[in-house]
Design a protein around this motif. Structure first.
Motif, PDB file in Angstrom:
ATOM      1  N   MET A   1       0.809  -1.190   0.000  1.00 31.57           N
ATOM      2  CA  MET A   1       0.000   0.000   0.000  1.00 31.57           C
ATOM      3  C   MET A   1       0.856   1.258   0.000  1.00 31.57           C
ATOM      4  O   MET A   1       0.333   2.345  -0.108  1.00 31.57           O
ATOM      5  N   LEU A   2       2.167   1.120   0.107  1.00 30.32           N
ATOM      6  CA  LEU A   2       3.044   2.291   0.116  1.00 30.32           C
ATOM      7  C   LEU A   2       3.357   2.761  -1.290  1.00 30.32           C
ATOM      8  O   LEU A   2       3.466   1.954  -2.220  1.00 30.32           O
ATOM      9  N   GLU A   3       3.533   4.056  -1.424  1.00 29.80           N
ATOM     10  CA  GLU A   3       3.976   4.620  -2.693  1.00 29.80           C
ATOM     11  C   GLU A   3       5.450   4.279  -2.893  1.00 29.80           C
ATOM     12  O   GLU A   3       6.188   4.029  -1.929  1.00 29.80           O
ATOM     13  N   LEU A  24       8.105   4.896  10.899  1.00 31.53           N
ATOM     14  CA  LEU A  24       8.141   5.562   9.597  1.00 31.53           C
ATOM     15  C   LEU A  24       7.223   4.873   8.605  1.00 31.53           C
ATOM     16  O   LEU A  24       6.510   5.534   7.841  1.00 31.53           O
ATOM     17  N   ALA A  25       7.196   3.550   8.629  1.00 32.89           N
ATOM     18  CA  ALA A  25       6.318   2.804   7.715  1.00 32.89           C
ATOM     19  C   ALA A  25       4.858   3.163   7.977  1.00 32.89           C
ATOM     20  O   ALA A  25       4.076   3.334   7.035  1.00 32.89           O
ATOM     21  N   LEU A  30      -0.041   6.106   6.150  1.00 28.53           N
ATOM     22  CA  LEU A  30      -1.027   7.175   6.300  1.00 28.53           C
ATOM     23  C   LEU A  30      -0.934   8.173   5.147  1.00 28.53           C
ATOM     24  O   LEU A  30      -1.953   8.580   4.572  1.00 28.53           O
ATOM     25  N   LEU A  31       0.281   8.544   4.783  1.00 26.62           N
ATOM     26  CA  LEU A  31       0.469   9.471   3.661  1.00 26.62           C
ATOM     27  C   LEU A  31      -0.014   8.853   2.350  1.00 26.62           C
ATOM     28  O   LEU A  31      -0.652   9.535   1.539  1.00 26.62           O
ATOM     29  N   SER A  32       0.268   7.575   2.153  1.00 29.18           N
ATOM     30  CA  SER A  32      -0.170   6.898   0.934  1.00 29.18           C
ATOM     31  C   SER A  32      -1.684   6.799   0.873  1.00 29.18           C
ATOM     32  O   SER A  32      -2.289   6.983  -0.189  1.00 29.18           O
TER      33      SER A  32
END
Length: 164
Positions: A1-3, A24-25, A30-32
């Motif tokens: 799910m991360l960019e 950090l992950a 959350l940002l992604s």
């Protein structure tokens, strides 16, 4: 799910021997998620010739008891007056809003939704509200409260949260 950029960052941390990248992950997740929601919102509004900014002005005007000034719209939308002017120009071209001079002070402008703007704003507000709610449909009320509490704790550690 991360960019991809977040994967790259985490990979670099691991290459440098960072022992725990879990915090950090989580931030990157959350940002992604926020980015994915923004992209989905944009793709839902684009076929109608709308951006999120234009949509916000439509629902602010729809919810107002009277016409609003560009200054009021900029304050409520949290954007600059110049941004509001540009958004209103586009909405006016699409005949969704109309601007009128104040009869007592010609320098003052009042903005109203046209009939087409009213109809679109009503339909879109309901659609967007239902879509956003659907994102959290399989999360229980208790889990939503927990998530809200956790997000508030993280928010309070940001510069914006400390200044609020």
């Amino acid at each position: 799910m991360l960019e991809a950029k977040h994967h790259a960052f985490l990979a670099e941390l691991e290459r440098r021997g960072q022992p725990d990248t879990g915090q950090l992950a989580l931030c990157f997740q959350l940002l992604s998620l926020a980015s994915a929601i923004d992209q989905d919102c944009a793709s839902r509004l684009a076929p109608l010739g709308l951006s999120e900014g234009r949509f916000v002005l439509l629902f602010l005007l729809r919810g107002a008891d009277t016409a609003m000034s560009p200054h009021q719209l900029s304050e409520r939308a949290g954007v600059t007056r110049a941004t509001v002017t540009g958004l209103l120009d586009g909405l006016e071209r699409e005949q969704l809003v109309s601007r009128h001079s104040d009869p007592d002070d010609k320098r003052r402008i009042h903005v109203r939704l046209t009939a087409a703007g009213q109809a679109l704003a009503a339909r879109l507000f309901d659609q967007q509200s239902q879509w956003i709610a659907s994102l959290f449909a399989d999360i229980s009320a208790k889990e939503r409260r927990q998530l809200g509490t956790l997000l508030q704790r993280v928010w309070s550690r940001t510069d914006a949260g400390r200044l609020a």
